[in-house]
Design a protein around this motif. Structure first.
Motif, PDB file in Angstrom:
ATOM      1  N   ARG A 114     -19.691 -23.556   5.725  1.00  0.00           N
ATOM      2  CA  ARG A 114     -18.309 -23.558   5.238  1.00  0.00           C
ATOM      3  C   ARG A 114     -17.362 -24.214   6.250  1.00  0.00           C
ATOM      4  O   ARG A 114     -16.406 -24.875   5.861  1.00  0.00           O
ATOM      5  CB  ARG A 114     -17.857 -22.122   4.926  1.00  0.00           C
ATOM      6  CG  ARG A 114     -18.566 -21.513   3.723  1.00  0.00           C
ATOM      7  CD  ARG A 114     -17.836 -20.289   3.201  1.00  0.00           C
ATOM      8  NE  ARG A 114     -18.036 -19.126   4.033  1.00  0.00           N
ATOM      9  CZ  ARG A 114     -19.038 -18.251   3.881  1.00  0.00           C
ATOM     10  NH1 ARG A 114     -19.950 -18.457   2.938  1.00  0.00           N
ATOM     11  NH2 ARG A 114     -19.138 -17.197   4.670  1.00  0.00           N
ATOM     12  N   PHE A 115     -17.647 -24.020   7.538  1.00  0.00           N
ATOM     13  CA  PHE A 115     -16.804 -24.683   8.542  1.00  0.00           C
ATOM     14  C   PHE A 115     -16.994 -26.195   8.486  1.00  0.00           C
ATOM     15  O   PHE A 115     -16.027 -26.950   8.532  1.00  0.00           O
ATOM     16  CB  PHE A 115     -17.126 -24.180   9.949  1.00  0.00           C
ATOM     17  CG  PHE A 115     -16.311 -24.873  11.012  1.00  0.00           C
ATOM     18  CD1 PHE A 115     -14.988 -24.521  11.224  1.00  0.00           C
ATOM     19  CD2 PHE A 115     -16.862 -25.883  11.782  1.00  0.00           C
ATOM     20  CE1 PHE A 115     -14.226 -25.175  12.184  1.00  0.00           C
ATOM     21  CE2 PHE A 115     -16.108 -26.540  12.743  1.00  0.00           C
ATOM     22  CZ  PHE A 115     -14.788 -26.177  12.942  1.00  0.00           C
ATOM     23  N   ALA A 118     -15.144 -27.653   5.612  1.00  0.00           N
ATOM     24  CA  ALA A 118     -13.691 -27.674   5.791  1.00  0.00           C
ATOM     25  C   ALA A 118     -13.249 -28.634   6.888  1.00  0.00           C
ATOM     26  O   ALA A 118     -12.149 -29.189   6.831  1.00  0.00           O
ATOM     27  CB  ALA A 118     -13.186 -26.266   6.110  1.00  0.00           C
ATOM     28  N   HIS A 119     -14.129 -28.855   7.899  1.00  0.00           N
ATOM     29  CA  HIS A 119     -13.762 -29.706   9.040  1.00  0.00           C
ATOM     30  C   HIS A 119     -14.908 -30.657   9.383  1.00  0.00           C
ATOM     31  O   HIS A 119     -15.525 -30.542  10.452  1.00  0.00           O
ATOM     32  CB  HIS A 119     -13.415 -28.833  10.252  1.00  0.00           C
ATOM     33  CG  HIS A 119     -12.261 -27.926  10.040  1.00  0.00           C
ATOM     34  ND1 HIS A 119     -10.949 -28.352  10.137  1.00  0.00           N
ATOM     35  CD2 HIS A 119     -12.210 -26.608   9.726  1.00  0.00           C
ATOM     36  CE1 HIS A 119     -10.144 -27.332   9.905  1.00  0.00           C
ATOM     37  NE2 HIS A 119     -10.874 -26.274   9.639  1.00  0.00           N
ATOM     38  N   TRP A 294     -10.651 -20.567  11.549  1.00  0.00           N
ATOM     39  CA  TRP A 294     -11.748 -20.364  10.604  1.00  0.00           C
ATOM     40  C   TRP A 294     -12.503 -19.071  10.909  1.00  0.00           C
ATOM     41  O   TRP A 294     -12.865 -18.321   9.994  1.00  0.00           O
ATOM     42  CB  TRP A 294     -12.690 -21.562  10.648  1.00  0.00           C
ATOM     43  CG  TRP A 294     -13.909 -21.387   9.806  1.00  0.00           C
ATOM     44  CD1 TRP A 294     -14.022 -21.574   8.459  1.00  0.00           C
ATOM     45  CD2 TRP A 294     -15.208 -20.953  10.250  1.00  0.00           C
ATOM     46  NE1 TRP A 294     -15.310 -21.292   8.039  1.00  0.00           N
ATOM     47  CE2 TRP A 294     -16.047 -20.900   9.125  1.00  0.00           C
ATOM     48  CE3 TRP A 294     -15.729 -20.613  11.498  1.00  0.00           C
ATOM     49  CZ2 TRP A 294     -17.379 -20.528   9.209  1.00  0.00           C
ATOM     50  CZ3 TRP A 294     -17.064 -20.228  11.584  1.00  0.00           C
ATOM     51  CH2 TRP A 294     -17.872 -20.185  10.443  1.00  0.00           C
ATOM     52  N   GLU A 297     -10.623 -16.120   9.589  1.00  0.00           N
ATOM     53  CA  GLU A 297     -10.708 -16.073   8.124  1.00  0.00           C
ATOM     54  C   GLU A 297     -12.055 -15.495   7.693  1.00  0.00           C
ATOM     55  O   GLU A 297     -12.127 -14.651   6.787  1.00  0.00           O
ATOM     56  CB  GLU A 297     -10.532 -17.475   7.547  1.00  0.00           C
ATOM     57  CG  GLU A 297      -9.115 -18.023   7.663  1.00  0.00           C
ATOM     58  CD  GLU A 297      -9.028 -19.470   7.225  1.00  0.00           C
ATOM     59  OE1 GLU A 297     -10.060 -20.004   6.750  1.00  0.00           O
ATOM     60  OE2 GLU A 297      -7.954 -20.072   7.355  1.00  0.00           O
ATOM     61  N   GLU A 298     -13.138 -15.950   8.344  1.00  0.00           N
ATOM     62  CA  GLU A 298     -14.470 -15.436   8.015  1.00  0.00           C
ATOM     63  C   GLU A 298     -14.578 -13.959   8.376  1.00  0.00           C
ATOM     64  O   GLU A 298     -15.216 -13.185   7.659  1.00  0.00           O
ATOM     65  CB  GLU A 298     -15.539 -16.245   8.755  1.00  0.00           C
ATOM     66  CG  GLU A 298     -15.745 -17.644   8.212  1.00  0.00           C
ATOM     67  CD  GLU A 298     -16.353 -17.648   6.827  1.00  0.00           C
ATOM     68  OE1 GLU A 298     -17.158 -16.740   6.520  1.00  0.00           O
ATOM     69  OE2 GLU A 298     -16.052 -18.563   6.042  1.00  0.00           O
TER      70      GLU A 298
END
Length: 310
Positions: A114-115, A118-119, A294, A297-298
């Motif tokens: 997911r990181f 997103a990046h 991030w 958030e996780e």
């Protein structure tokens, strides 16, 4: 010496050329349309050419404007990239993060997709080990460490505590010595986990049994592991009951590989926990800022999920 017009006039022209609108350029630059128009006039006076044709309800580039606009856009892109390198101290390589292997394997790695989604522009290097590092002597940007949160000279932010709950294979719940209530632990092997690098602490099984008011169970017996993964696998194979941080067994609880044998089991919240640590000089690194945001958030999502699975 470079013979250049004011940079502000070039910036106003580049934005207006991209949008073909003084109004939109003004919104981007956070100035008034009149200010953009004045900057364009300054540039036209400087080069002695008209760069825009002002139509009734539109704006069009002249031949000179069309020729210059793409090159100026590229130039400002390069300036932005150069400033980014300046802002993060020349660090344009991977962001290196150190953390204990158990935290890496059971919590971080399953989420890294997911990181990266997103990046995609940030390359990560994961250094999975429990040793404390010297940030001023090693090529490490930030770390996640288990302990009390005392790291002099470093910025330290608590990521999460480690609420501990008993978990075991479903086979023990209905086996020869059914595990129905905490007192039944006397018939089962206790699995101990001791994080390397953590401050000295009383064994978590002793803490848990005392807090739950359970007597007659020897808290010192059973095998000891310094790695969550090995201890969790040992418990999942039906060889005992482990007392683990809830966030490290999310997948096993969701799949049914592990269960919490006692309804509304007591959770021990120690002062110990996982902390994000880094030198204060790294705080402005945009790669670190993105990864830090991030992580939290996780963390929030994981704690919500833990509440649902409890």
């Amino acid at each position: 010496m470079r013979s250049l017009p004011p940079l502000s006039s070039l910036r106003a022209f580049e934005a207006a050329a991209r949008h073909l609108s003084f109004k939109l350029a003004a919104e981007e630059l956070r100035v008034t349309p009149a200010a953009v128009s004045q900057q364009i006039k300054t540039l036209e006076d400087h080069c002695g050419l008209t760069l825009f044709r002002r139509l009734t309800r539109a704006l069009a580039l002249t031949e000179a404007g069309r020729a210059a606009a793409p090159a100026l856009t590229d130039a400002f892109d390069q300036l932005e990239a150069a400033y980014g390198l300046m802002r993060n101290g020349g660090r344009d390589g991977p962001l290196t993060v150190t953390l204990p292997p158990s935290m890496a394997g059971k919590w971080l790695v399953p989420r890294l997709g997911r990181f990266h989604a997103a990046h995609p522009e940030i390359e990560l290097r994961i250094d999975a080990n429990a040793k404390l590092v010297q940030f001023d002597k090693e090529e490490i940007d930030m770390g996640i460490r288990f302990g009390l949160g005392s790291y002099p000279g470093l910025t330290c932010e608590r990521l999460f505590a480690t609420p501990t709950v008993p978990v075991c294979s479903p086979s023990l719940v209905n086996g020869p010595n059914p595990l129905k209530k905490p007192e039944d632990l006397k018939n089962h092997t206790l699995i101990h986990i001791q994080d390397t690098g953590a401050a000295a602490m009383e064994d978590t099984w002793a803490l848990w049994l005392r807090a739950a008011g359970i007597t007659g169970v020897d808290a010192n017996r059973g095998p000891r592991f310094n790695d969550y993964i090995l201890a969790i696998d040992f418990a999942a194979s039906g060889q005992g009951v482990a007392l683990v941080g809830h966030v490290f067994v999310e997948a096993e609880l969701a799949s049914g590989k592990l269960v919490q044998p006692f309804a509304n089991a007591l959770q021990i919240n120690e002062r110990l926990g996982y902390h994000l640590v880094y030198p204060p000089t790294n705080a402005s690194d945009p790669r670190l800022q993105a990864f830090r945001a991030w992580l939290f958030e996780e963390r929030d999502q994981a704690l919500k999920q833990s509440a649902l699975l409890a």
